[in-house]
Design an enzyme around this catalytic site. Structure first.
Site, PDB file in Angstrom:
ATOM      1  CB  SER A  61       5.250  -1.884  11.924  1.00 27.05           C
ATOM      2  OG  SER A  61       4.905  -0.539  12.203  1.00 27.05           O
ATOM      3  CD  GLU A 108      -2.771   5.561   6.875  1.00 26.96           C
ATOM      4  OE1 GLU A 108      -2.745   5.606   5.633  1.00 26.96           O
ATOM      5  OE2 GLU A 108      -1.852   5.053   7.559  1.00 26.96           O
ATOM      6  CG  HIS A 115      -5.783   1.989   5.236  1.00 32.41           C
ATOM      7  ND1 HIS A 115      -5.329   2.954   6.095  1.00 32.41           N
ATOM      8  CD2 HIS A 115      -4.791   1.080   5.108  1.00 32.41           C
ATOM      9  CE1 HIS A 115      -4.087   2.637   6.469  1.00 32.41           C
ATOM     10  NE2 HIS A 115      -3.739   1.510   5.876  1.00 32.41           N
ATOM     11  CD  GLU A 144      -3.502  -2.487   7.329  1.00 30.75           C
ATOM     12  OE1 GLU A 144      -2.413  -2.745   6.813  1.00 30.75           O
ATOM     13  OE2 GLU A 144      -4.112  -1.433   7.128  1.00 30.75           O
ATOM     14  N   GLY A 202       2.577   2.231  10.809  1.00 35.38           N
ATOM     15  CA  GLY A 202       3.531   3.317  10.659  1.00 35.38           C
ATOM     16  C   GLY A 202       4.250   3.680  11.951  1.00 35.38           C
ATOM     17  CG  ASN A 246      -1.686   1.233   1.459  1.00 32.26           C
ATOM     18  OD1 ASN A 246      -1.762   2.074   0.561  1.00 32.26           O
ATOM     19  ND2 ASN A 246      -2.300   1.372   2.627  1.00 32.26           N
ATOM     20  CD1 TRP A 247       3.443   0.914  -2.911  1.00 35.77           C
ATOM     21  CD2 TRP A 247       3.623   2.144  -4.773  1.00 35.77           C
ATOM     22  NE1 TRP A 247       4.164   0.190  -3.830  1.00 35.77           N
ATOM     23  CE2 TRP A 247       4.287   0.915  -4.977  1.00 35.77           C
ATOM     24  CE3 TRP A 247       3.602   3.066  -5.830  1.00 35.77           C
ATOM     25  CZ2 TRP A 247       4.935   0.602  -6.186  1.00 35.77           C
ATOM     26  CZ3 TRP A 247       4.243   2.760  -7.032  1.00 35.77           C
ATOM     27  CH2 TRP A 247       4.902   1.543  -7.199  1.00 35.77           C
ATOM     28  CE  LYS A 248      -0.092   3.270   4.780  1.00 37.07           C
ATOM     29  NZ  LYS A 248       0.012   3.371   6.222  1.00 37.07           N
TER      30      LYS A 248
HETATM   31  P1  PGA Z   1       2.891   0.310   7.624  1.00 33.00           P
HETATM   32  O1  PGA Z   1       1.426   0.518   7.005  1.00 33.00           O
HETATM   33  O2  PGA Z   1       3.433  -0.982   7.049  1.00 33.00           O
HETATM   34  O3  PGA Z   1       3.675   1.502   7.197  1.00 33.00           O
HETATM   35  O4  PGA Z   1       2.720   0.210   9.109  1.00 33.00           O
HETATM   36  C1  PGA Z   1       0.546  -0.545   6.788  1.00 33.00           C
HETATM   37  C2  PGA Z   1      -0.772  -0.050   6.239  1.00 33.00           C
HETATM   38  O5  PGA Z   1      -1.236   1.006   6.676  1.00 33.00           O
HETATM   39  O6  PGA Z   1      -1.384  -0.681   5.351  1.00 33.00           O
END
Ligand code: PGA
Length: 256
Positions: free
Chosen positions: A211, A96, A94, A165, A171, A9-11
């Protein structure tokens, strides 16, 4: 058998040139048939990355979608658009999106319906915050989030993927222990069995996200109910993502 899926997931990262060059590098390096790999770049890069990935083993996905197919929804992108840009998968719900942009279990349900209608494979994200975990509300939260999966004909959910998640692990560098991941994955699988049936639950891939890095992926992937990973930060570097996709389950690693 559930084929492992390692998804990046490149966000909100990578300009067009950067996206295409990372995609080309991954195309050259990810060739293992035993593991399915997927990258989810930002919208503007999708069509070009699809082009760059042509003929490769790496699939393309998007990070979100809107539930209507078209219309006056400024800023939104629909399932048929993603499909026509070359996407096979789409991430839905997600954390976020939930925390920053008003995603609810109701919008997750509508997006899931739209994705399935367009033939996109959905990756539905669930997970508790730190406060929820500390208040021992993890199972209740997951149960409520999974209600968004209700009301579909079981056959239409054949392509469903769930990503567990924990928000406190995203993150932050704080990965869940392999045991915490396994416990949550098993809980999710059991909920799926009670929402639908054992067949659907047994066939659904459940990814862990939060992470995931080269130095913890092996221990996480060694867990029985962990069928892959949704990788954020470490998916932005070809070396790290390649190592994660080449995980070696059964190799003990410390989960620091
Ligand atoms: P992260 O993000 O690996 O940077 O913790 C995972 C995600 O949000 O899908």
């Amino acid at each position: 058998m559930r084929k492992p899926l390692i998804a990046g997931n490149w966000k909100m990262n990578k300009t067009l040139g950067e996206a295409v060059s990372l995609a080309r590098e991954l195309k050259a390096r990810l060739k293992d048939d035993a593991v399915e790999t997927l990258i989810c770049p930002p919208y503007p890069a999708l069509a070009l990355v699809a082009e760059a990935l042509r003929g490769s083993k790496v699939a393309l996905g998007a990070q979100d979608l809107h539930w209507e197919d078209s219309g006056a929804f400024t800023g939104k992108v629909s399932a048929p658009m993603l499909q026509s840009a070359g996407c096979l998968y789409v991430i839905i719900g997600h954390s976020e999106q939930r925390q920053l942009f008003g995603e609810t279990d109701e919008t997750v349900h509508k997006k899931l319906e739209a994705a399935l209608r367009a033939g996109l494979k959905p990756i539905v994200c669930v997970g508790e915050t730190l406060a929820e975990r500390e208040a021992q509300r993890t199972w209740k939260v997951l149960e409520t989030q999974l209600e968004a999966l209700k009301g579909f004909a079981p056959a239409t959910l054949a392509t469903l993927v769930i990503a567990y998640e924990p928000v406190w692990a995203i993150g932050t560098g704080k990965v869940a222990t392999p045991e915490q991941a396994q416990e949550a994955h098993l809980f999710i699988r059991k909920r799926l069995a009670s929402l639908y049936d054992a067949n659907l639950a047994g066939g659904t891939r459940i990814l862990y996200g939060g992470s995931v890095k080269p130095d913890n992926v092996d221990a996480i992937m060694a867990q029985q109910d962990v069928d892959g990973a949704l990788v954020g930060g470490a998916s932005l570097k070809a070396d790290d993502f390649t190592r994660i996709a080449g995980f070696k389950p059964g190799v003990a690693q410390s989960s620091e």
